[in-house]
Design a protein around this motif. Structure first.
Motif, PDB file in Angstrom:
ATOM      1  N   GLN A  47       0.871  -1.271   0.051  1.00 50.53           N
ATOM      2  CA  GLN A  47       0.056  -0.013   0.090  1.00 50.53           C
ATOM      3  C   GLN A  47       0.744   1.142   0.060  1.00 50.53           C
ATOM      4  N   ILE A  48       1.344   1.521  -1.125  1.00 51.57           N
ATOM      5  CA  ILE A  48       2.301   2.660  -1.221  1.00 51.57           C
ATOM      6  C   ILE A  48       1.584   3.977  -0.982  1.00 51.57           C
ATOM      7  N   SER A  49       2.321   4.858  -0.201  1.00 52.34           N
ATOM      8  CA  SER A  49       1.882   6.109  -0.061  1.00 52.34           C
ATOM      9  C   SER A  49       2.366   7.152  -0.882  1.00 52.34           C
ATOM     10  N   ALA A  50       3.597   6.910  -1.549  1.00 55.95           N
ATOM     11  CA  ALA A  50       4.413   7.732  -2.174  1.00 55.95           C
ATOM     12  C   ALA A  50       5.676   7.334  -2.659  1.00 55.95           C
ATOM     13  N   THR A  51       5.858   6.938  -3.958  1.00 58.05           N
ATOM     14  CA  THR A  51       7.201   6.322  -4.319  1.00 58.05           C
ATOM     15  C   THR A  51       8.198   7.088  -4.201  1.00 58.05           C
ATOM     16  N   ASP A  52       9.283   6.603  -3.909  1.00 61.05           N
ATOM     17  CA  ASP A  52      10.630   7.376  -3.908  1.00 61.05           C
ATOM     18  C   ASP A  52      11.673   6.823  -4.705  1.00 61.05           C
ATOM     19  N   ALA A  53      11.937   7.444  -5.807  1.00 63.63           N
ATOM     20  CA  ALA A  53      12.820   6.692  -6.898  1.00 63.63           C
ATOM     21  C   ALA A  53      14.389   6.558  -6.092  1.00 63.63           C
ATOM     22  N   ALA A  54      14.670   7.320  -5.241  1.00 63.23           N
ATOM     23  CA  ALA A  54      16.053   7.136  -4.786  1.00 63.23           C
ATOM     24  C   ALA A  54      16.078   5.709  -3.770  1.00 63.23           C
ATOM     25  N   SER A  55      15.068   5.661  -3.102  1.00 60.60           N
ATOM     26  CA  SER A  55      15.094   4.289  -2.327  1.00 60.60           C
ATOM     27  C   SER A  55      14.568   3.180  -3.451  1.00 60.60           C
ATOM     28  N   THR A  56      14.038   3.175  -4.183  1.00 62.31           N
ATOM     29  CA  THR A  56      13.692   2.142  -5.133  1.00 62.31           C
ATOM     30  C   THR A  56      15.177   1.718  -5.702  1.00 62.31           C
ATOM     31  N   GLU A  57      15.870   2.744  -6.066  1.00 54.12           N
ATOM     32  CA  GLU A  57      17.135   2.562  -6.827  1.00 54.12           C
ATOM     33  C   GLU A  57      17.950   2.192  -5.822  1.00 54.12           C
ATOM     34  N   THR A  58      18.116   2.595  -4.485  1.00 47.92           N
ATOM     35  CA  THR A  58      19.125   1.769  -3.649  1.00 47.92           C
ATOM     36  C   THR A  58      18.699   0.252  -3.453  1.00 47.92           C
ATOM     37  N   LEU A  59      17.491  -0.106  -3.465  1.00 53.15           N
ATOM     38  CA  LEU A  59      17.123  -1.330  -3.253  1.00 53.15           C
ATOM     39  C   LEU A  59      17.472  -2.211  -4.485  1.00 53.15           C
ATOM     40  N   THR A  60      17.335  -1.598  -5.666  1.00 58.49           N
ATOM     41  CA  THR A  60      17.680  -2.315  -6.828  1.00 58.49           C
ATOM     42  C   THR A  60      18.788  -2.653  -7.089  1.00 58.49           C
ATOM     43  N   GLN A  61      20.026  -1.637  -6.598  1.00 62.72           N
ATOM     44  CA  GLN A  61      21.313  -1.734  -6.781  1.00 62.72           C
ATOM     45  C   GLN A  61      21.821  -2.840  -5.836  1.00 62.72           C
ATOM     46  N   ALA A  62      21.002  -2.696  -4.718  1.00 55.16           N
ATOM     47  CA  ALA A  62      21.720  -3.758  -3.677  1.00 55.16           C
ATOM     48  C   ALA A  62      21.378  -5.055  -4.132  1.00 55.16           C
ATOM     49  N   LEU A  63      20.045  -5.239  -4.562  1.00 58.28           N
ATOM     50  CA  LEU A  63      19.987  -6.791  -5.278  1.00 58.28           C
ATOM     51  C   LEU A  63      20.888  -6.968  -6.152  1.00 58.28           C
ATOM     52  N   LYS A  64      21.231  -6.252  -7.129  1.00 57.44           N
ATOM     53  CA  LYS A  64      21.989  -6.743  -8.090  1.00 57.44           C
ATOM     54  C   LYS A  64      23.451  -7.007  -7.892  1.00 57.44           C
ATOM     55  N   SER A  65      23.954  -6.305  -6.707  1.00 54.84           N
ATOM     56  CA  SER A  65      25.102  -6.368  -6.113  1.00 54.84           C
ATOM     57  C   SER A  65      25.262  -7.541  -5.400  1.00 54.84           C
ATOM     58  N   THR A  66      24.245  -7.948  -4.785  1.00 53.49           N
ATOM     59  CA  THR A  66      24.152  -9.098  -3.960  1.00 53.49           C
ATOM     60  C   THR A  66      24.000 -10.277  -4.780  1.00 53.49           C
ATOM     61  N   GLN A  67      23.512 -10.351  -5.835  1.00 51.99           N
ATOM     62  CA  GLN A  67      23.400 -11.203  -6.882  1.00 51.99           C
ATOM     63  C   GLN A  67      24.908 -11.687  -7.466  1.00 51.99           C
ATOM     64  N   ASP A  68      25.428 -10.722  -7.828  1.00 50.43           N
ATOM     65  CA  ASP A  68      26.832 -10.778  -8.306  1.00 50.43           C
ATOM     66  C   ASP A  68      27.535 -11.478  -7.027  1.00 50.43           C
ATOM     67  N   LYS A  69      27.784 -10.952  -6.009  1.00 56.80           N
ATOM     68  CA  LYS A  69      28.282 -11.356  -4.844  1.00 56.80           C
ATOM     69  C   LYS A  69      28.115 -12.941  -4.632  1.00 56.80           C
ATOM     70  N   VAL A  70      26.887 -13.124  -4.693  1.00 56.70           N
ATOM     71  CA  VAL A  70      26.449 -14.398  -4.356  1.00 56.70           C
ATOM     72  C   VAL A  70      27.042 -15.384  -5.552  1.00 56.70           C
ATOM     73  N   ASP A  71      26.917 -15.020  -6.647  1.00 53.94           N
ATOM     74  CA  ASP A  71      27.286 -15.820  -7.915  1.00 53.94           C
ATOM     75  C   ASP A  71      28.836 -16.143  -7.559  1.00 53.94           C
ATOM     76  N   GLU A  72      29.519 -14.982  -7.341  1.00 53.51           N
ATOM     77  CA  GLU A  72      30.949 -15.095  -6.908  1.00 53.51           C
ATOM     78  C   GLU A  72      31.233 -16.168  -5.975  1.00 53.51           C
ATOM     79  N   HIS A  73      30.525 -16.226  -4.764  1.00 52.95           N
ATOM     80  CA  HIS A  73      30.823 -16.966  -3.762  1.00 52.95           C
ATOM     81  C   HIS A  73      30.429 -18.513  -4.075  1.00 52.95           C
TER      82      HIS A  73
END
Length: 799
Positions: free
Chosen positions: A497-523
């Motif tokens: 139930q989104i009150s107001a989307t925040d592009a910066a927060s969403t980008e932070t999560l998206t980048q964190a996910l991509k970074s984690t996927q790369d790390k996990v593949d490496e590990h």
């Protein structure tokens, strides 16, 4: 000298277009991380043989360590790297330990049947068994020591060991000391039972035999073991079938995947005999005069091969070699003490099968070579087992298999994966040391769940030793709770139930996910480094928790949740759910489907009421009716399973409707009280917990083990606080009661003969004046009593 073909990681793939992941695995053959290149020219199929259990007792947590860790690696290869894994595991259902255990159990049960009561004859046999056991296992104690004197004697001889010391003053205690403690425990129980039964012949025979079983088993086997016919297979298969069933049950309870194929030694007798025959024909084995067949290490090496490639430093380790040969083995006519048995001639009391060398049975190592070769052919990608199997078992397997397939001139196994030990207090968990907890007991008692135990092993890494410590268990519990809370949040409807989307927060999560996927593949590519994968998942969730959920794009939340779900499912943490069928979350993070239509409206109604009550404004009856109406659910066709949740909604609505709302302060207090009761009692007892959050809707979640433990801890502290309060009040009352006696009368006893006007003694009972020092001491007691008496008098005023 001939040389063997180079292993595949030193060669390019058979097909130039075969695309392989950049996976490297720690290979015991090279003692390094080497690129993983399957034998399959297409680069997809992987042949894997795993050493399974020797089934003569229930599996313990040490076994869980081996097979759960193996299962994790298998799942990663299959579900992350998408290899087509053919997984074969053996069951050792005949070896020296099984022969001994099966024979001993048979003889012991037969003895009990023939001697149901404790007679003088039974006691005499028990004493002989006790003496024989001491002579065999506790050599520093005189075997003639009477059972009644054993405890005193063992304290004298082995006291240092029993107190945690070592037999050798300059060394730390180890397995030797652990075995001594085990044998002392057995002999102590037996000596006590024998001494007790001698004094009281009416002692329960069940209790007596339970206490003396181990010494009886050893003694009866020594004196009667040879009477068992060689073809009485049922004596041994009765034992092994029982424990194989137990093992498979335990593995399934731990969510370990079944093997694609199971092989049993007793089903491969002819193939094993043929396997040995070919090794002899290839001139790498020789036959002794008693019909035993031994592997010729010298001939094998002279042909250009290498022996003990896994652990060359143990090549001359005689204790390990003897252990590998088995307790019932005997070296006869060996060309070299390092040569090992391929086939053993059977002695009286041992099971036997026909062979060209006479009646005999397989050596321990040959079984795996013959069965693995039968199922998987002349080359295998992966062979796995516990690290204790590396030498001599796997080294001997490797040698005899390459001797069998000698004409192929290639390596039999390309990758040996050895799982680290599980230890407690620095000692390896093992059946022989009897320092284990069975898997079944650990799960029944609630020490672990299938998930929590798997998390412990994931945090420890597959090839490292894992010692169960409070810190490790705490870390595993924290990781599980963190992921559990993450799944509860992302599965809750209010999250989206989104009150107001925040592009910066969403980008932070998206980048964190991509970074984690790369790390996990490496590990994962770094030899299945699960501890670092676990840390990466934890870091991703930390990032997620730091963001305001109400401002995140639903797609970003969903992508993160789905990816975490996939990884934990690959790890086997999501029950039996297949990776391609998994939805968001793991088992236990969702409320029952039938409950949702009642719980979510009920939680929303409670949220509205709590918010209104905490605002301090007057809550009108119309407002309450409006809130109740918004949560109304049509449930004419409520199922039996849904009724408890439907009733919870109705009951809460009814209680609210009956409230008197005339006074704002009291009505708010009553509403909050009802809301707390709904959360802490009504729904908690249904296995549902409403987790209140500041300025956000409550999370609707199942009651977890951690929540139950927190509730129990809260109740324990409340009880302790109440008990301390009662104790304090009791002590205060006792102190007050002591003040009943007046200080003026306290010394008016026969101990004294004269007193002054304050009641202080002036003469003792004989009429002699009291010494000054005694008078001073009595004056202090008098003053204390005066204060106590005055306090008591004050407490009585107004009564």
């Amino acid at each position: 000298m001939e040389s063997r073909q180079q292993p595949p990681w030193q060669q390019p793939p058979a097909r130039p277009d075969a695309r392989l992941p950049s996976l490297k695995v720690w290979n015991s053959l090279t003692r390094s991380k080497t690129p993983f290149v399957p034998l399959d020219p297409e680069g997809r199929k992987v042949k894997w043989y795993a050493c399974g259990p020797t089934v003569y007792d229930d599996a313990h947590l040490g076994h869980a360590r081996n097979y759960v860790s193996t299962d994790i690696l298998r799942r990663i290869l299959k579900d992350y790297f998408n290899y087509d894994v053919q997984f074969v595991m053996n069951i050792t259902d005949v070896d020296d330990k099984i022969i001994l255990r099966g024979r001993q159990q048979h003889l012991f049960n037969k003895y009990i049947t023939e001697h149901p009561n404790i007679t003088p004859e039974v006691l005499e046999t028990a004493r002989s068994a006790y003496s024989a056991y001491i002579k065999k296992n506790l050599p520093l104690i005189n075997p003639e020591t009477k059972p009644e004197e054993f405890t005193a004697e063992v304290d004298k001889v082995y006291g240092v060991v029993l107190k945690g010391g070592s037999l050798e003053a300059d060394k730390k205690p180890g397995d030797t000391e652990t075995k001594i403690k085990m044998h002392v425990k057995t002999a102590t129980a037996s000596s006590s039972a024998i001494a007790g039964a001698a004094k009281k012949p009416e002692t329960s025979s069940q209790a007596f035999y339970d206490a003396t079983q181990d010494v009886f088993c050893y003694y009866l086997d020594v004196t009667q073991g040879s009477t068992i016919p060689g073809d009485a297979y049922e004596i041994f298969t009765k034992l092994t079938k029982k424990y194989e069933d137990h093992f498979m049950r335990d593995m399934r309870d731990l969510n370990v995947l079944d093997p694609d194929e199971i092989t049993r030694v007793t089903e491969y007798g002819p193939q094993i005999a043929d396997f040995v025959e070919k090794i002899v024909a290839n001139k790498f084995g020789y036959v002794a005069s008693d019909g035993s067949v031994y592997f010729d290490i010298k001939a094998f090496e002279e042909a250009g091969n290498h022996y003990a490639r896994l652990e060359p430093w143990n090549r001359n380790n005689q204790p390990l070699q003897r252990d590998g040969e088995g307790a019932l083995s005997r070296a006869t006519e060996k060309k070299s003490p390092d040569d090992f048995a391929l086939w053993k001639s059977s002695r009286p009391g041992e099971p036997s099968w026909s062979s060209k060398w006479g009646q005999g049975r397989p050596g321990w190592h040959i079984e795996c070579s013959a069965m693995a070769s039968s199922c998987l052919g002349s080359q295998i990608d992966i062979h796995s087992g516990g690290i204790d199997l590396a030498f001599p078992h796997h080294d001997n397997e490797l040698a005899q298999s390459e001797a069998y397939w000698h004409e192929h001139k290639h390596q039999w196994v390309n990758y040996f994966l050895h799982m680290g030990h599980l230890s407690i207090a620095g000692s390896k968990m093992s059946k022989s040391l009897k320092n284990f907890t069975t898997i079944s007991d650990a799960l029944k008692r609630g020490d672990y769940t299938a998930r929590s135990l798997r998390i412990v092993f994931l945090l420890g890494g597959w090839r490292d030793g894992v010692e169960i410590t409070d810190e490790l268990v705490k870390n595993a519990s924290s990781w599980e709770e963190k992921v559990n809370n993450f799944f509860v949040k992302v599965k809750d409807p209010s999250t989206y139930q989104i009150s107001a989307t925040d592009a910066a927060s969403t980008e932070t999560l998206t980048q964190a996910l991509k970074s984690t996927q790369d790390k996990v593949d490496e590990h994962f590519c770094d030899s299945f480094d699960t501890p670092r994968v676990m840390a990466a998942i934890s870091e991703l969730i930390t990032t997620f928790n730091s963001l305001d959920i109400q401002t995140l794009e639903p797609q970003a939340i969903e992508a993160t949740a789905k990816w975490v779900t996939r990884i934990v499912t690959i790890f086997g943490l999501n029950g039996a759910t297949p990776v391609d069928k998994c939805e968001i979350g793991w088992e236990g993070t969702d409320v029952p489907e039938v409950a949702k239509q009642y719980l979510y409206p009920l939680s929303a109604m409670r949220d509205s009421l709590r918010q209104a009550a905490m605002s301090g404004n007057q809550i009108t009856s119309d407002k309450v009716k409006e809130i109740i109406g918004a949560a109304a659910v049509k449930d004419a066709d409520t199922t039996e399973a849904a009724k408890p949740y439907s009733q919870a909604l109705k009951s809460f609505s009814s209680q609210l409707a009956s409230l008197s709302l005339e006074d704002a302060k009291s009505s708010s207090k009553e509403i909050l009280s009802l809301c707390d009761r709904l959360r802490d009692v009504d729904l908690f007892n249904l296995g549902i917990y409403l987790e209140d959050r500041e300025n956000k809707p409550a999370l609707v979640r199942p009651v977890t083990k951690d929540l139950l433990q927190a509730r129990e801890e809260q109740a324990r502290k409340a009880l302790q606080k109440q008990q301390e309060k009662e104790k304090k009040e009791r002590l205060a009352q006792e102190k007050l009661e002591k003040g009943k006696l007046s200080h003026l009368e306290m010394f008016k006893t026969s101990e004294f003969s004269a007193w002054d006007e304050e009641g202080m003694p002036t003469k003792d009972a004989a009429g002699e004046p009291l010494a000054k020092s005694r008078g001073k001491k009595l004056r202090k007691d008098w003053e204390r009593q005066k204060k106590a008496h005055e306090a008591w008098l004050a407490s009585q005023q107004g009564k």
